[in-house]
Motif scaffolding. Structure first.
Motif, PDB file in Angstrom:
ATOM      1  N   ILE A   1      16.859  42.440  24.309  1.00 34.50           N
ATOM      2  CA  ILE A   1      15.540  43.070  24.388  1.00 34.50           C
ATOM      3  C   ILE A   1      15.353  43.796  25.715  1.00 34.50           C
ATOM      4  N   SER A   2      15.902  43.233  26.790  1.00 35.65           N
ATOM      5  CA  SER A   2      15.704  43.807  28.131  1.00 35.65           C
ATOM      6  C   SER A   2      16.303  45.199  28.271  1.00 35.65           C
TER       7      SER A   2
ATOM      8  N   LYS B   1       6.193  38.257  31.037  1.00 36.68           N
ATOM      9  CA  LYS B   1       6.747  38.190  32.392  1.00 36.68           C
ATOM     10  C   LYS B   1       7.287  36.797  32.694  1.00 36.68           C
ATOM     11  N   TYR B   2       6.532  35.777  32.337  1.00 39.51           N
ATOM     12  CA  TYR B   2       6.940  34.396  32.609  1.00 39.51           C
ATOM     13  C   TYR B   2       8.240  34.049  31.869  1.00 39.51           C
ATOM     14  N   VAL B   3       8.330  34.396  30.589  1.00 38.53           N
ATOM     15  CA  VAL B   3       9.509  34.047  29.795  1.00 38.53           C
ATOM     16  C   VAL B   3      10.755  34.746  30.328  1.00 38.53           C
TER      17      VAL B   3
ATOM     18  N   ASN C   1      15.799  34.526  34.146  1.00 43.49           N
ATOM     19  CA  ASN C   1      16.379  35.379  35.201  1.00 43.49           C
ATOM     20  C   ASN C   1      16.695  36.787  34.687  1.00 43.49           C
ATOM     21  N   LEU C   2      15.781  37.319  33.899  1.00 38.27           N
ATOM     22  CA  LEU C   2      15.935  38.658  33.353  1.00 38.27           C
ATOM     23  C   LEU C   2      14.716  39.505  33.706  1.00 38.27           C
ATOM     24  N   SER C   3      14.898  40.784  33.715  1.00 39.89           N
ATOM     25  CA  SER C   3      13.791  41.705  33.929  1.00 39.89           C
ATOM     26  C   SER C   3      13.505  42.447  32.628  1.00 39.89           C
ATOM     27  N   PHE C   4      12.357  43.074  32.555  1.00 37.97           N
ATOM     28  CA  PHE C   4      12.012  43.872  31.386  1.00 37.97           C
ATOM     29  C   PHE C   4      11.369  45.168  31.846  1.00 37.97           C
TER      30      PHE C   4
ATOM     31  N   PHE D   1       9.665  32.397  22.911  1.00 35.52           N
ATOM     32  CA  PHE D   1       8.245  32.482  23.214  1.00 35.52           C
ATOM     33  C   PHE D   1       7.458  31.390  22.491  1.00 35.52           C
ATOM     34  N   PRO D   2       6.457  30.829  23.151  1.00 37.34           N
ATOM     35  CA  PRO D   2       5.649  29.792  22.500  1.00 37.34           C
ATOM     36  C   PRO D   2       4.752  30.395  21.422  1.00 37.34           C
TER      37      PRO D   2
END
Length: 308
Positions: A198-199, A217-219, A224-227, A272-273
């Motif tokens: 996805i990133s 952002k939290y997930v 340790n990934l950016s989006f 994701f929750p």
């Protein structure tokens, strides 16, 4: 029998308390004056008279900012329910008499909640109580909380990740997170989509001050990934449209998907929750019978999907 002087004193005290409570709710003398249809000097004089009678200072004044003193906080906790009870006396009397055919109900909710969560409950309520004036305010995030704290709405309905100390949140219904992509998108061809996949693509998300952005952002940070966000857009309908147009992908809750969209959906429960939506109330707020009945109807609508 009370004397004219005693009656005048009681009436003046009520005006002072009403002005004081409205200033606290609004956080501003100017806004309080507008709410009470009085002049700003009149509100100031009412509060000052109350301070003189109680021989105390109710507000710390630093320019335009007003902050309650400890005595001010103590008085507000005592006075607010009394003033609210007097102001709502007629509506509550009618309701307690078993008649819900009058009064008003003000609800705050975001566009998505109004479109997807509330319709059935609103339909049932309007049919059952056509004489109650129901108003839906399209507000989200900070704006909704501001209206709630100022008593401009009875309660709000929405999703909350962080709940302020003076607010209570009661989940009502839960939905699953999904990734939506346009037909033929590279991600739709992958058997098991990961966050790393996805990133690599631009996201379309609601504005960053709303809870969805913070959750994404939290997930990603936890892994340790950016989006990358290519577009901010308000409302799931708008987001779905732009994803269909191939302008990006998005992470939504399946509350907004009805099966008619030209989209591919990819489950994201692994990352994701689940997202719950529920009642947002100001602690200590007295709910009118109209508000209580609507809450009951909303819970009845989703009684088979109550959040755990």
């Amino acid at each position: 029998m009370p004397t004219d002087k005693q009656a005048y004193y009681k009436n003046s005290r009520l005006k002072q308390m009403r002005a004081f409570c409205q200033v606290v709710r609004c956080g501003s003398v100017t806004l309080a004056a507008q709410k009470l249809f009085l002049s700003q000097p009149s509100i100031t004089l009412q509060v000052q008279a109350l301070e003189r009678e109680l021989s105390t200072t109710l507000f710390e004044r630093h320019g335009p900012t007003l902050k309650l003193t400890p005595d001010g906080e103590a008085l507000f906790s005592l006075a607010e329910p009394l003033v609210r009870g007097i102001d709502d006396l007629h509506t509550n009397f009618v309701s307690q008499s078993g008649r819900l055919e009058s009064g008003e109900l003000n609800i705050g909710a975001g566009e998505s909640t109004i479109l997807y969560i509330l319709p059935e409950a609103v339909s049932r309520f309007v049919k059952a109580y056509p004489g109650v004036h129901l108003r839906l305010f399209n507000v989200t995030g900070r704006d909704g909380l501001k209206m709630l704290k100022a008593d401009e709405i009875d309660f709000a309905v929405g999703s909350m990740l962080e709940v302020p100390e003076d607010i209570s949140y009661q989940p009502v219904v839960t939905y699953d997170p999904v990734l939506i992509v346009p037909p033929g998108h590279p991600l739709a061809k992958i058997k098991k989509v990961t966050l790393e996949h996805i990133s690599q693509f631009g996201l379309i998300l609601p504005p960053r001050h709303l809870s969805t952005w913070g959750m994404v952002k939290y997930v990603f940070q936890q892994h340790n990934l950016s989006f990358r966000v290519t577009l901010e857009a308000g409302g799931w309908e708008v987001i779905k449209k732009y994803v269909e147009m191939g302008m990006g992908i998005s992470i939504v809750t399946d509350i907004c998907l009805n099966g008619c969209e030209k989209l591919e959906r990819i489950p994201l429960k692994e990352y994701f929750p689940q997202r719950d939506y529920g009642l947002v109330l100001r602690k200590g707020k007295f709910l009118s019978p109209q508000a209580q009945r609507f809450v009951e109807m909303l819970i009845e609508v989703y009684q088979d999907r109550v959040a755990p």
